[in-house]
Write a protein that holds these residues in place. Sequence first.
Motif, mmCIF file in Angstrom:
data_model
loop_
_atom_site.group_PDB
_atom_site.id
_atom_site.type_symbol
_atom_site.label_atom_id
_atom_site.label_comp_id
_atom_site.label_asym_id
_atom_site.label_seq_id
_atom_site.Cartn_x
_atom_site.Cartn_y
_atom_site.Cartn_z
ATOM 1 N N GLN A 193 0.378 -0.820 -0.025
ATOM 2 C CA GLN A 193 -0.138 0.027 -0.133
ATOM 3 C C GLN A 193 0.537 1.012 0.063
ATOM 4 O OE1 GLN A 193 -2.368 -0.726 3.327
ATOM 5 N NE2 GLN A 193 -4.543 -0.754 2.254
ATOM 6 N N SER A 194 1.656 1.319 -0.513
ATOM 7 C CA SER A 194 2.956 1.943 -0.060
ATOM 8 C C SER A 194 3.672 2.885 -1.095
ATOM 9 C CB SER A 194 4.124 2.541 1.479
ATOM 10 O OG SER A 194 5.101 0.856 0.755
ATOM 11 N N VAL A 195 3.171 1.707 -1.814
ATOM 12 C CA VAL A 195 3.589 2.479 -3.359
ATOM 13 C C VAL A 195 2.548 2.472 -3.907
ATOM 14 C CG1 VAL A 195 4.426 1.132 -5.427
ATOM 15 C CG2 VAL A 195 5.079 0.477 -3.243
ATOM 16 N N SER A 196 2.342 3.557 -4.412
ATOM 17 C CA SER A 196 1.627 4.100 -5.594
ATOM 18 C C SER A 196 0.885 3.154 -6.554
ATOM 19 C CB SER A 196 1.941 5.661 -6.255
ATOM 20 O OG SER A 196 1.495 6.802 -4.997
ATOM 21 N N PRO A 197 -0.551 3.226 -7.082
ATOM 22 C CA PRO A 197 -0.546 2.796 -7.778
ATOM 23 C C PRO A 197 -0.424 3.148 -9.612
ATOM 24 C CG PRO A 197 -2.328 3.454 -6.732
ATOM 25 C CD PRO A 197 -1.234 3.934 -6.042
ATOM 26 N N SER A 198 -0.005 2.111 -10.093
ATOM 27 C CA SER A 198 0.365 2.046 -10.943
ATOM 28 C C SER A 198 -0.630 1.751 -12.858
ATOM 29 C CB SER A 198 1.747 1.839 -11.947
ATOM 30 O OG SER A 198 1.249 0.601 -11.663
ATOM 31 N N GLU A 248 -4.196 3.030 -13.854
ATOM 32 C CA GLU A 248 -5.746 3.619 -13.072
ATOM 33 C C GLU A 248 -6.833 4.040 -14.214
ATOM 34 O OE1 GLU A 248 -3.711 7.689 -13.317
ATOM 35 O OE2 GLU A 248 -2.298 8.003 -11.943
ATOM 36 N N LEU A 267 -3.738 -5.099 -5.006
ATOM 37 C CA LEU A 267 -2.419 -3.920 -5.135
ATOM 38 C C LEU A 267 -1.365 -4.133 -5.431
ATOM 39 C CD1 LEU A 267 -3.375 -3.044 -0.947
ATOM 40 C CD2 LEU A 267 -3.105 -1.750 -3.068
ATOM 41 N N GLY A 318 -1.229 -3.430 -9.142
ATOM 42 C CA GLY A 318 -0.989 -2.027 -9.672
ATOM 43 C C GLY A 318 -2.366 -1.373 -9.097
ATOM 44 N N TYR A 319 -3.366 -1.625 -8.712
ATOM 45 C CA TYR A 319 -4.491 -1.105 -9.004
ATOM 46 C C TYR A 319 -5.196 -0.656 -7.822
ATOM 47 C CZ TYR A 319 -5.747 -3.369 -13.249
ATOM 48 O OH TYR A 319 -5.240 -4.378 -14.217
ATOM 49 N N LYS A 320 -5.579 0.843 -7.863
ATOM 50 C CA LYS A 320 -6.306 1.253 -6.339
ATOM 51 C C LYS A 320 -6.990 0.572 -5.766
ATOM 52 C CE LYS A 320 -8.153 5.403 -4.584
ATOM 53 N NZ LYS A 320 -7.791 5.388 -4.186
#
Length: 298
Positions: A172-177, A179, A205, A208-210
Amino acid sequence: MNNVKNVFSIKDLENLTGIKAHTIRIWEKRYNVLEPMRTETNIRLYDVTNLQKLLNITLLHNHGYKISNISKLSKERIPELVNEIISEKSVKHHAISSFKMAMMNFDQTLFFSTYNRLLSERSFREVFYDVFIPLIQEVGMLWQADTITPAHEHFISHLIKQKLLTNTEEVQSVSPSKEDKVFVLYLPMNEIHELGLMFLNYEILNHGYKTIYLGESVPLDSLKDLKKYFDNIIFVCYMTVEPNKSEVNDYIKKAKKEILEESSSLWAIGRATESIEKEQLDEKFSIFNSIKGLVDFL
Protein backbone atom coordinates in the motif's frame (compact mmCIF):
# COMPACT_ATOMS: atom_id res chain seq x y z
CA MET A 1 -17.32 -18.37 26.92
CA ASN A 2 -15.39 -20.88 24.76
CA ASN A 3 -13.91 -23.88 26.53
CA VAL A 4 -10.44 -24.88 25.34
CA LYS A 5 -10.61 -28.32 23.82
CA ASN A 6 -7.65 -30.44 24.91
CA VAL A 7 -9.21 -33.91 24.96
CA PHE A 8 -10.14 -35.57 21.68
CA SER A 9 -12.20 -38.49 20.49
CA ILE A 10 -10.83 -40.95 17.95
CA LYS A 11 -13.05 -39.26 15.35
CA ASP A 12 -11.35 -35.94 16.17
CA LEU A 13 -7.96 -37.57 15.56
CA GLU A 14 -9.21 -38.89 12.23
CA ASN A 15 -10.35 -35.39 11.24
CA LEU A 16 -7.10 -33.75 12.32
CA THR A 17 -4.63 -36.27 10.87
CA GLY A 18 -6.47 -37.85 7.95
CA ILE A 19 -5.83 -41.33 9.36
CA LYS A 20 -9.01 -43.42 9.55
CA ALA A 21 -10.27 -44.30 13.02
CA HIS A 22 -10.10 -48.01 12.15
CA THR A 23 -6.40 -47.67 11.29
CA ILE A 24 -5.71 -45.71 14.48
CA ARG A 25 -7.28 -48.52 16.53
CA ILE A 26 -5.12 -51.12 14.75
CA TRP A 27 -1.93 -49.09 15.25
CA GLU A 28 -2.80 -48.61 18.88
CA LYS A 29 -3.61 -52.27 19.52
CA ARG A 30 -0.79 -53.88 17.54
CA TYR A 31 2.00 -51.36 18.02
CA ASN A 32 1.06 -49.40 21.14
CA VAL A 33 1.88 -46.09 19.43
CA LEU A 34 -0.73 -44.12 21.39
CA GLU A 35 -1.78 -44.10 25.00
CA PRO A 36 -5.46 -43.15 25.20
CA MET A 37 -7.41 -42.47 28.31
CA ARG A 38 -10.64 -44.41 28.85
CA THR A 39 -14.02 -43.29 30.08
CA GLU A 40 -16.08 -45.38 32.47
CA THR A 41 -17.82 -46.81 29.41
CA ASN A 42 -14.43 -47.68 27.83
CA ILE A 43 -14.50 -44.95 25.17
CA ARG A 44 -11.07 -43.80 23.98
CA LEU A 45 -10.01 -40.19 24.64
CA TYR A 46 -6.72 -38.62 23.59
CA ASP A 47 -4.76 -35.61 24.84
CA VAL A 48 -2.75 -33.06 22.83
CA THR A 49 0.45 -35.08 23.26
CA ASN A 50 -1.16 -38.06 21.54
CA LEU A 51 -2.37 -35.78 18.74
CA GLN A 52 1.12 -34.35 18.20
CA LYS A 53 2.62 -37.84 18.12
CA LEU A 54 0.04 -39.10 15.62
CA LEU A 55 0.64 -36.10 13.32
CA ASN A 56 4.37 -36.92 13.32
CA ILE A 57 3.72 -40.63 12.79
CA THR A 58 1.47 -39.75 9.86
CA LEU A 59 4.23 -37.75 8.18
CA LEU A 60 6.75 -40.56 8.64
CA HIS A 61 4.28 -43.16 7.39
CA ASN A 62 3.54 -41.03 4.31
CA HIS A 63 7.27 -41.01 3.58
CA GLY A 64 7.60 -44.77 3.51
CA TYR A 65 8.32 -45.63 7.13
CA LYS A 66 6.52 -48.77 8.27
CA ILE A 67 4.37 -48.40 11.35
CA SER A 68 6.12 -51.45 12.85
CA ASN A 69 9.45 -49.59 12.67
CA ILE A 70 8.00 -46.27 13.84
CA SER A 71 6.59 -47.98 16.93
CA LYS A 72 10.12 -48.98 18.00
CA LEU A 73 11.37 -45.39 18.00
CA SER A 74 11.64 -43.45 21.23
CA LYS A 75 9.28 -40.53 21.79
CA GLU A 76 12.27 -38.17 21.40
CA ARG A 77 13.45 -39.76 18.14
CA ILE A 78 10.15 -39.41 16.27
CA PRO A 79 10.14 -35.57 16.09
CA GLU A 80 13.89 -35.60 15.37
CA LEU A 81 13.32 -37.90 12.41
CA VAL A 82 10.44 -35.75 11.20
CA ASN A 83 12.74 -32.70 11.12
CA GLU A 84 15.43 -34.67 9.30
CA ILE A 85 13.17 -35.75 6.45
CA ILE A 86 11.42 -32.42 5.90
CA SER A 87 12.11 -31.47 2.31
CA GLU A 88 10.64 -29.19 -0.33
CA LYS A 89 8.15 -31.94 -1.10
CA SER A 90 6.98 -32.45 2.47
CA VAL A 91 7.28 -28.95 3.89
CA LYS A 92 3.67 -28.08 3.03
CA HIS A 93 2.27 -31.08 4.91
CA HIS A 94 4.56 -30.50 7.88
CA ALA A 95 3.75 -26.78 8.04
CA ILE A 96 0.01 -27.42 8.00
CA SER A 97 0.42 -29.96 10.81
CA SER A 98 2.52 -27.46 12.80
CA PHE A 99 -0.05 -24.72 12.31
CA LYS A 100 -2.80 -27.09 13.44
CA MET A 101 -0.82 -27.93 16.57
CA ALA A 102 -0.26 -24.21 17.19
CA MET A 103 -4.00 -23.76 16.91
CA MET A 104 -4.86 -26.65 19.23
CA ASN A 105 -2.38 -25.43 21.89
CA PHE A 106 -3.02 -21.71 21.34
CA ASP A 107 0.73 -21.53 20.75
CA GLN A 108 1.75 -18.25 19.07
CA THR A 109 5.46 -19.10 19.28
CA LEU A 110 4.98 -22.27 17.22
CA PHE A 111 2.90 -20.36 14.68
CA PHE A 112 5.57 -17.69 14.19
CA SER A 113 8.51 -20.12 14.07
CA THR A 114 6.70 -22.24 11.45
CA TYR A 115 5.78 -19.15 9.43
CA ASN A 116 9.31 -17.72 9.55
CA ARG A 117 10.76 -21.04 8.44
CA LEU A 118 8.40 -21.08 5.45
CA LEU A 119 9.17 -17.47 4.60
CA SER A 120 12.90 -18.21 4.52
CA GLU A 121 12.25 -20.58 1.62
CA ARG A 122 9.40 -18.96 -0.33
CA SER A 123 7.49 -15.74 -0.86
CA PHE A 124 4.46 -14.64 1.15
CA ARG A 125 2.24 -15.32 -1.90
CA GLU A 126 3.53 -18.89 -2.10
CA VAL A 127 3.00 -19.40 1.63
CA PHE A 128 -0.57 -18.18 1.35
CA TYR A 129 -1.47 -20.25 -1.72
CA ASP A 130 0.41 -23.42 -0.75
CA VAL A 131 -0.18 -23.49 3.01
CA PHE A 132 -2.64 -20.92 4.36
CA ILE A 133 -5.44 -21.58 1.87
CA PRO A 134 -5.40 -25.39 2.47
CA LEU A 135 -5.10 -24.71 6.21
CA ILE A 136 -8.10 -22.36 6.22
CA GLN A 137 -10.12 -24.96 4.33
CA GLU A 138 -9.16 -27.65 6.85
CA VAL A 139 -9.99 -25.39 9.78
CA GLY A 140 -13.43 -24.79 8.31
CA MET A 141 -14.08 -28.52 8.04
CA LEU A 142 -12.75 -29.17 11.55
CA TRP A 143 -15.09 -26.51 12.94
CA GLN A 144 -18.07 -28.00 11.10
CA ALA A 145 -17.16 -31.45 12.46
CA ASP A 146 -17.03 -29.99 16.00
CA THR A 147 -13.40 -31.09 16.34
CA ILE A 148 -12.30 -27.55 17.21
CA THR A 149 -14.07 -24.72 19.01
CA PRO A 150 -14.75 -21.22 17.68
CA ALA A 151 -11.90 -20.07 19.94
CA HIS A 152 -9.43 -22.21 17.95
CA GLU A 153 -10.71 -20.85 14.63
CA HIS A 154 -10.54 -17.23 15.80
CA PHE A 155 -7.04 -17.74 17.21
CA ILE A 156 -5.48 -19.10 14.00
CA SER A 157 -7.46 -16.71 11.79
CA HIS A 158 -6.24 -13.71 13.76
CA LEU A 159 -2.59 -14.76 13.41
CA ILE A 160 -2.96 -15.23 9.64
CA LYS A 161 -4.76 -11.88 9.49
CA GLN A 162 -1.77 -10.23 11.19
CA LYS A 163 0.54 -11.50 8.45
CA LEU A 164 -1.87 -10.32 5.75
CA LEU A 165 -2.03 -6.85 7.26
CA THR A 166 1.76 -6.58 7.52
CA ASN A 167 2.32 -7.60 3.90
CA THR A 168 -0.57 -5.48 2.63
CA GLU A 169 0.84 -2.40 4.35
CA GLU A 170 4.07 -2.84 2.40
CA VAL A 171 2.37 -2.82 -1.01
CA GLN A 172 0.00 0.00 0.00
CA SER A 173 2.97 2.31 0.45
CA VAL A 174 3.50 2.25 -3.34
CA SER A 175 1.25 4.45 -5.51
CA PRO A 176 -1.00 2.55 -7.97
CA SER A 177 0.49 2.21 -11.46
CA LYS A 178 -2.83 1.45 -13.16
CA GLU A 179 -5.64 3.98 -13.15
CA ASP A 180 -8.19 2.52 -15.58
CA LYS A 181 -10.27 0.91 -12.80
CA VAL A 182 -10.79 0.93 -9.03
CA PHE A 183 -11.54 -2.21 -7.02
CA VAL A 184 -13.97 -2.04 -4.10
CA LEU A 185 -13.74 -5.14 -1.90
CA TYR A 186 -16.44 -6.04 0.60
CA LEU A 187 -18.36 -8.80 2.38
CA PRO A 188 -22.18 -8.77 2.26
CA MET A 189 -24.28 -8.28 5.38
CA ASN A 190 -23.73 -10.88 8.13
CA GLU A 191 -20.70 -12.33 6.33
CA ILE A 192 -17.63 -12.34 8.60
CA HIS A 193 -15.18 -14.70 6.85
CA GLU A 194 -12.66 -12.06 5.84
CA LEU A 195 -9.31 -13.77 5.16
CA GLY A 196 -9.98 -14.55 1.50
CA LEU A 197 -11.07 -10.98 0.80
CA MET A 198 -8.00 -9.62 2.60
CA PHE A 199 -5.70 -11.73 0.45
CA LEU A 200 -7.51 -10.60 -2.71
CA ASN A 201 -6.90 -7.02 -1.62
CA TYR A 202 -3.19 -7.81 -1.26
CA GLU A 203 -3.04 -9.44 -4.69
CA ILE A 204 -4.93 -6.67 -6.49
CA LEU A 205 -2.67 -4.06 -4.91
CA ASN A 206 0.32 -6.10 -6.07
CA HIS A 207 -1.01 -5.86 -9.61
CA GLY A 208 -0.81 -2.08 -9.43
CA TYR A 209 -4.48 -1.18 -8.94
CA LYS A 210 -6.10 1.12 -6.42
CA THR A 211 -8.31 -0.72 -3.95
CA ILE A 212 -10.91 0.43 -1.46
CA TYR A 213 -11.25 -2.20 1.24
CA LEU A 214 -14.55 -2.05 3.14
CA GLY A 215 -14.43 -5.38 5.02
CA GLU A 216 -17.29 -7.29 6.57
CA SER A 217 -21.07 -6.80 6.69
CA VAL A 218 -21.38 -3.99 4.14
CA PRO A 219 -24.93 -3.00 3.10
CA LEU A 220 -25.58 -2.26 -0.56
CA ASP A 221 -26.55 1.32 0.28
CA SER A 222 -22.98 1.99 1.40
CA LEU A 223 -21.69 0.90 -1.99
CA LYS A 224 -23.90 3.40 -3.80
CA ASP A 225 -22.03 6.29 -2.22
CA LEU A 226 -18.75 5.26 -3.86
CA LYS A 227 -20.17 5.95 -7.30
CA LYS A 228 -20.07 9.66 -6.43
CA TYR A 229 -16.30 9.55 -6.16
CA PHE A 230 -15.05 6.96 -8.66
CA ASP A 231 -15.69 5.80 -12.21
CA ASN A 232 -14.96 2.33 -13.60
CA ILE A 233 -15.53 0.53 -10.31
CA ILE A 234 -15.22 -3.22 -10.01
CA PHE A 235 -17.04 -4.38 -6.88
CA VAL A 236 -15.54 -7.60 -5.49
CA CYS A 237 -17.91 -9.50 -3.19
CA TYR A 238 -16.65 -12.50 -1.21
CA MET A 239 -19.60 -14.64 -0.06
CA THR A 240 -18.91 -17.75 1.99
CA VAL A 241 -22.12 -18.37 3.96
CA GLU A 242 -24.06 -15.18 3.25
CA PRO A 243 -26.33 -14.58 1.43
CA ASN A 244 -27.70 -18.09 1.93
CA LYS A 245 -28.88 -20.36 -0.87
CA SER A 246 -32.46 -19.09 -0.83
CA GLU A 247 -31.41 -15.43 -0.91
CA VAL A 248 -28.28 -15.24 -3.03
CA ASN A 249 -29.98 -14.81 -6.43
CA ASP A 250 -32.22 -12.03 -5.16
CA TYR A 251 -29.14 -10.38 -3.67
CA ILE A 252 -27.33 -10.43 -7.03
CA LYS A 253 -30.36 -9.03 -8.84
CA LYS A 254 -30.66 -6.23 -6.33
CA ALA A 255 -26.93 -5.48 -6.43
CA LYS A 256 -26.91 -5.30 -10.23
CA LYS A 257 -29.89 -2.96 -10.18
CA GLU A 258 -28.70 -0.64 -7.41
CA ILE A 259 -24.93 -0.36 -7.68
CA LEU A 260 -23.99 -1.16 -11.26
CA GLU A 261 -23.77 1.46 -13.97
CA GLU A 262 -22.36 1.43 -17.47
CA SER A 263 -18.78 1.67 -16.21
CA SER A 264 -19.14 -0.65 -13.20
CA SER A 265 -18.93 -4.43 -12.74
CA LEU A 266 -19.56 -6.93 -9.94
CA TRP A 267 -17.27 -9.89 -9.36
CA ALA A 268 -18.38 -12.58 -6.90
CA ILE A 269 -16.31 -15.30 -5.29
CA GLY A 270 -16.81 -17.78 -2.45
CA ARG A 271 -18.75 -20.93 -1.62
CA ALA A 272 -22.15 -19.21 -1.72
CA THR A 273 -21.69 -18.44 -5.42
CA GLU A 274 -22.35 -22.13 -6.18
CA SER A 275 -26.08 -21.39 -5.76
CA ILE A 276 -26.15 -18.47 -8.20
CA GLU A 277 -28.13 -19.20 -11.37
CA LYS A 278 -26.13 -19.08 -14.60
CA GLU A 279 -28.74 -16.77 -16.10
CA GLN A 280 -27.37 -14.03 -13.85
CA LEU A 281 -24.03 -14.00 -15.67
CA ASP A 282 -23.48 -11.19 -18.17
CA GLU A 283 -20.87 -8.59 -19.10
CA LYS A 284 -21.52 -6.77 -15.82
CA PHE A 285 -21.43 -9.76 -13.47
CA SER A 286 -18.82 -12.52 -13.18
CA ILE A 287 -18.25 -15.46 -10.84
CA PHE A 288 -14.81 -16.81 -9.96
CA ASN A 289 -14.19 -20.28 -8.53
CA SER A 290 -10.95 -19.45 -6.75
CA ILE A 291 -8.73 -16.60 -5.62
CA LYS A 292 -6.10 -17.64 -8.15
CA GLY A 293 -8.69 -17.67 -10.93
CA LEU A 294 -9.71 -14.10 -10.12
CA VAL A 295 -6.10 -12.91 -9.81
CA ASP A 296 -5.15 -14.52 -13.13
CA PHE A 297 -8.02 -12.62 -14.75
CA LEU A 298 -6.64 -9.21 -13.69
